[in-house]
Every structure is written in C-alpha cells, then in structure tokens.
Design a protein around this motif. Structure first.
Motif, mmCIF file in Angstrom:
data_model
loop_
_atom_site.group_PDB
_atom_site.id
_atom_site.type_symbol
_atom_site.label_atom_id
_atom_site.label_comp_id
_atom_site.label_asym_id
_atom_site.label_seq_id
_atom_site.Cartn_x
_atom_site.Cartn_y
_atom_site.Cartn_z
ATOM 1 N N VAL A 11 0.835 -1.207 0.000
ATOM 2 C CA VAL A 11 0.000 0.000 0.000
ATOM 3 C C VAL A 11 0.867 1.252 0.000
ATOM 4 C CG1 VAL A 11 -1.708 1.329 1.311
ATOM 5 C CG2 VAL A 11 -1.917 -1.165 1.143
ATOM 6 N N MET A 12 1.846 1.299 0.887
ATOM 7 C CA MET A 12 2.672 2.496 0.995
ATOM 8 C C MET A 12 3.539 2.694 -0.236
ATOM 9 S SD MET A 12 3.611 2.713 5.032
ATOM 10 C CE MET A 12 4.189 1.037 5.176
ATOM 11 N N SER A 13 4.111 1.635 -0.755
ATOM 12 C CA SER A 13 4.964 1.755 -1.934
ATOM 13 C C SER A 13 4.203 2.344 -3.117
ATOM 14 C CB SER A 13 5.540 0.399 -2.329
ATOM 15 O OG SER A 13 6.382 -0.082 -1.338
ATOM 16 N N TRP A 44 11.939 -0.335 -3.599
ATOM 17 C CA TRP A 44 10.869 0.001 -2.650
ATOM 18 C C TRP A 44 9.550 0.159 -3.392
ATOM 19 C CZ3 TRP A 44 13.265 4.690 0.325
ATOM 20 C CH2 TRP A 44 14.178 4.227 1.273
ATOM 21 N N GLU A 45 9.607 0.948 -4.463
ATOM 22 C CA GLU A 45 8.381 1.270 -5.197
ATOM 23 C C GLU A 45 7.779 0.057 -5.893
ATOM 24 O OE1 GLU A 45 9.115 4.603 -7.754
ATOM 25 O OE2 GLU A 45 9.253 5.990 -6.064
ATOM 26 N N ALA A 72 -2.563 5.827 7.217
ATOM 27 C CA ALA A 72 -4.028 5.743 7.302
ATOM 28 C C ALA A 72 -4.591 4.998 6.101
ATOM 29 C CB ALA A 72 -4.638 7.133 7.406
ATOM 30 N N GLU A 73 -4.009 5.211 4.925
ATOM 31 C CA GLU A 73 -4.458 4.496 3.730
ATOM 32 C C GLU A 73 -4.238 2.999 3.896
ATOM 33 O OE1 GLU A 73 -3.320 6.044 -0.112
ATOM 34 O OE2 GLU A 73 -3.224 8.056 0.759
ATOM 35 N N TYR A 74 -3.115 2.634 4.493
ATOM 36 C CA TYR A 74 -2.857 1.222 4.745
ATOM 37 C C TYR A 74 -3.925 0.656 5.685
ATOM 38 C CZ TYR A 74 -1.071 -2.882 7.073
ATOM 39 O OH TYR A 74 -0.958 -4.119 7.621
ATOM 40 N N CYS A 75 -4.221 1.374 6.749
ATOM 41 C CA CYS A 75 -5.220 0.898 7.711
ATOM 42 C C CYS A 75 -6.590 0.778 7.050
ATOM 43 C CB CYS A 75 -5.289 1.837 8.911
ATOM 44 S SG CYS A 75 -3.790 1.820 9.915
#
Length: 82
Positions: A11-13, A44-45, A72-75
């Motif tokens: 999600v973060m990548s 990473w990406e 927050a997007e991950y959660c």
C-alpha cells in the motif's frame, strides 16, 4: 488461487510512487536526498524491498506527503479487505 494479501509495504509503496510521480520528482532525486542508490528506491516502489519508519518519513518529506495519511491508507485498505 487466493489473492495475495495486501501488506503495508504494498500500500505504501504504491502511494508513495504515485505522489512522487504526480509531483514530478525522480527516483534519482529521492535517492540522493536519502543517501542511497536509485536502485534501492526503485525496489521500494516495486515492493521488492522494505522501508523502515524513518525512511518512510524522510521519503514523505521529500515528496511533500504526510506520513500519517500514508499509514491511514494502509489501515483503511486492511479494514476493507477483512
């Protein structure tokens, strides 16, 4: 075959890459500011490497993103997948 479970790194990548591209910032610029190689940023990406919290915060500062929003997007993604 069941779908791959979405991880925090996935999600973060994806989100960090999206923001970086939207702001027209190169991987090379990120790498230089973080004192690492462009290859590491690329990994990473593409979800082939992981970032620690300190690196995520530094990356966010460079691209003008809020680390809290990224987490927050991950959660949010995790709660939808359950």
């Amino acid at each position: 075959m069941p779908a791959k479970k979405m991880t925090a790194n996935d999600v973060m990548s994806k989100r960090l890459r999206s923001i970086r591209v939207d702001n027209d910032i190169t991987q090379a610029k990120i790498a230089k500011r973080l004192n690492m190689t462009q290859t590491a940023v690329s990994r990473w990406e593409r979800q082939f490497g992981t970032m620690n919290a300190e690196q995520i915060v530094a990356y966010c500062k460079i691209i003008g993103a809020n680390p809290e929003e990224i987490f927050a997007e991950y959660c949010k993604e995790r709660s939808v997948k359950k």
